[in-house]
Design an enzyme around this catalytic site. Structure first.
Site, PDB file in Angstrom:
ATOM      1  N   LYS A 184       0.843  -1.215   0.000  1.00 15.43           N
ATOM      2  CA  LYS A 184       0.000   0.000   0.000  1.00 15.43           C
ATOM      3  C   LYS A 184       0.876   1.262   0.000  1.00 15.43           C
ATOM      4  O   LYS A 184       2.090   1.175   0.107  1.00 15.43           O
ATOM      5  CB  LYS A 184      -0.911   0.009   1.224  1.00 15.43           C
ATOM      6  CG  LYS A 184      -1.650  -1.286   1.487  1.00 15.43           C
ATOM      7  CD  LYS A 184      -2.846  -1.494   0.596  1.00 15.43           C
ATOM      8  CE  LYS A 184      -3.534  -2.814   0.950  1.00 15.43           C
ATOM      9  NZ  LYS A 184      -4.653  -3.157   0.099  1.00 15.43           N
TER      10      LYS A 184
HETATM   11  C1  LIG Z   1      -5.509  -4.229   0.800  1.00 15.17           C
HETATM   12  C2  LIG Z   1      -6.976  -4.241   0.758  1.00 15.17           C
HETATM   13  C3  LIG Z   1      -7.748  -4.709   1.835  1.00 15.17           C
HETATM   14  C4  LIG Z   1      -7.206  -5.245   3.133  1.00 15.17           C
HETATM   15  O1  LIG Z   1      -6.017  -5.847   3.079  1.00 15.17           O
HETATM   16  P1  LIG Z   1      -5.238  -6.479   4.309  1.00 15.17           P
HETATM   17  O2  LIG Z   1      -4.241  -7.328   3.604  1.00 15.17           O
HETATM   18  O3  LIG Z   1      -6.199  -7.266   5.118  1.00 15.17           O
HETATM   19  O4  LIG Z   1      -4.632  -5.384   5.094  1.00 15.17           O
HETATM   20  C5  LIG Z   1      -9.120  -4.627   1.725  1.00 15.17           C
HETATM   21  N1  LIG Z   1      -9.713  -4.124   0.641  1.00 15.17           N
HETATM   22  C6  LIG Z   1      -9.006  -3.665  -0.406  1.00 15.17           C
HETATM   23  C7  LIG Z   1      -9.744  -3.090  -1.565  1.00 15.17           C
HETATM   24  C8  LIG Z   1      -7.613  -3.730  -0.398  1.00 15.17           C
HETATM   25  O5  LIG Z   1      -6.922  -3.291  -1.459  1.00 15.17           O
END
Ligand SMILES: *Cc1c(COP(=O)(O)O)cnc(C)c1O
Length: 389
Positions: A184
């Site tokens: 992210k």
């Molecule tokens: C990254 C993401 C999540 C959650 O990711 P985690 O790996 O659980 O932190 C949820 N929804 C979207 C759209 C994402 O891109």
């Protein structure tokens, strides 16, 4: 072509992150401490929200947000089929049913005009996602939710720092959730933050993330005193540890720089690919601020899904990270089995999803890297169309 790998993504960890994590490690306080509080409030402030609740992942955050809204079996939640699978999975965790609605071809977000047709007496929430962080249409989605008095849950896991018409991602929903997995915009290793203006909802999430313990008074008095073995409700261990939170604080301190770096990498791609008629570039509205979770291009409809997969395989064979972000959720085997949604039901999401390619994208990608990626991409496209003719 030189053989140094260009990864799909890479976290950007500098001396300031390392220093703060080590300092926290030495402090002796490894959970439920000051770094968590600091990180929560930094993220909440950035999202224009009053409260932040740090959790162990974005998915855990979505799960708690839904539980705090009281969702459960028999309830329907309207959502998008074009997202990372965690957004719809978190609906299933509560026992509620995801009701998919097709996307808008420009924003790639749930189509606000189609939401109303999907509302039934059992609709209890709308879960909207800023796909790839694009906040376009979130204001319209929020007004549909408001008009029908249905709470909007904003899965802004890909949209930290983004804004639309001056309104920050995280502030469109009754509750929003950010995620900090290493791919992210910023990372805590694993982690997430729930943001909201609703004090009761924030408190409920704080209790649920910590085994259902009562919330200690606002003085921050540590929960070892008195309440540690009281469990008011069925909770979870979804806490964020202090090391992750320290990493997050150091990353948040650099967020504006990080956004600038990402924007400049995106600009390099845009410039290099602008004139390629076989590629559809992301559309960012002039009134939107993007912080670029990923850089995803689409092939034109002359290319099939098989062509696209071949291009991705070709890039990977050249040590260039590439991925088909995202396969449609309703067509994943366990969704198909459970809900029996046939291919063709959500034509825009399916058409888009068949032809997307996420290209390598991180803060420190150089012009030379971008040139290499684009050259290889163009070569693969040429080979693929030659193989087809
Ligand atoms: C990254 C993401 C999540 C959650 O990711 P985690 O790996 O659980 O932190 C949820 N929804 C979207 C759209 C994402 O891109």
């Amino acid at each position: 072509m030189p053989h140094s790998e260009i990864p799909l993504s890479r976290p950007d960890i500098t001396a300031s992150e390392i220093e703060l994590v080590v300092q926290t490690l030495r402090s002796g306080r490894l959970a439920l401490g000051p770094r968590q509080d600091q990180f929560e409030s930094m993220v909440a402030t950035r999202a224009g929200c009053r409260y932040g609740v740090a959790v162990s992942s974005g998915t855990a955050g979505l799960h708690l947000a839904m539980l705090a809204l009281g969702l459960g079996p028999g309830d329907e939640v309207i959502t998008t089929p074009f997202s990372f699978v965690a957004s719809a999975n978190s609906i299933l965790y509560t026992g509620a049913t995801p009701v998919f609605v097709d996307i808008d071809p420009t924003s790639l977000n749930i189509n606000a005009d189609l939401i109303e047709d999907a509302i039934t007496p059992n609709t209890r929430a709308i879960l909207a996602v800023e796909a790839f962080g694009n906040p376009l249409h979130m204001d319209r989605i929020a007004s549909v939710a408001a008009r029908h008095e249905i709470p909007l849950i904003e899965d802004c896991c890909e949209a930290l720092g983004c804004a639309h018409r001056g309104r920050p991602a995280g502030s469109f929903g009754r509750v929003g959730v950010f995620a900090f997995y290493p791919n992210k915009q910023i990372t805590t290793g694993e982690g997430g933050v729930i943001v909201t203006d609703d004090e009761r909802l924030a408190e409920e999430c704080r209790s649920l993330r910590n085994h259902g313990r009562p919330i200690p008074s606002a003085t921050g008095a540590s929960s070892e005193q008195g309440t540690w073995l009281e469990h008011e409700r069925l909770g979870f261990n979804y806490r964020m540890d202090e090391l992750s939170a320290a990493l997050g604080v150091a990353q948040m301190d650099r967020l504006d720089d990080i956004i600038q770096m990402r924007q400049s990498v995106a600009n390099m791609y845009m410039t290099r690919l602008m004139d390629n008629s076989e590629i559809i570039l992301p559309t960012i509205a002039p009134e939107s601020l993007m912080t670029w979770f990923v850089f995803v291009v689409r092939l034109t409809t002359e290319y099939s899904q098989e062509d696209r997969d071949q291009v991705i395989r070709g890039l990977r064979a050249h040590d260039i990270g590439a991925a088909p972000y995202f396969p449609c959720i309703h067509l994943m085997p366990h969704y198909e089995e459970r809900f029996g949604v046939q291919a063709g039901r959500f034509p825009i999401a399916e058409r888009v999803s068949r032809r997307t390619i996420a290209l390598p994208f991180h803060n420190n990608l150089t012009q030379r890297d971008v040139d290499l990626v684009v050259q290889s991409l163009e070569l693969m496209l040429q080979r693929t169309s030659m193989g087809r003719d």
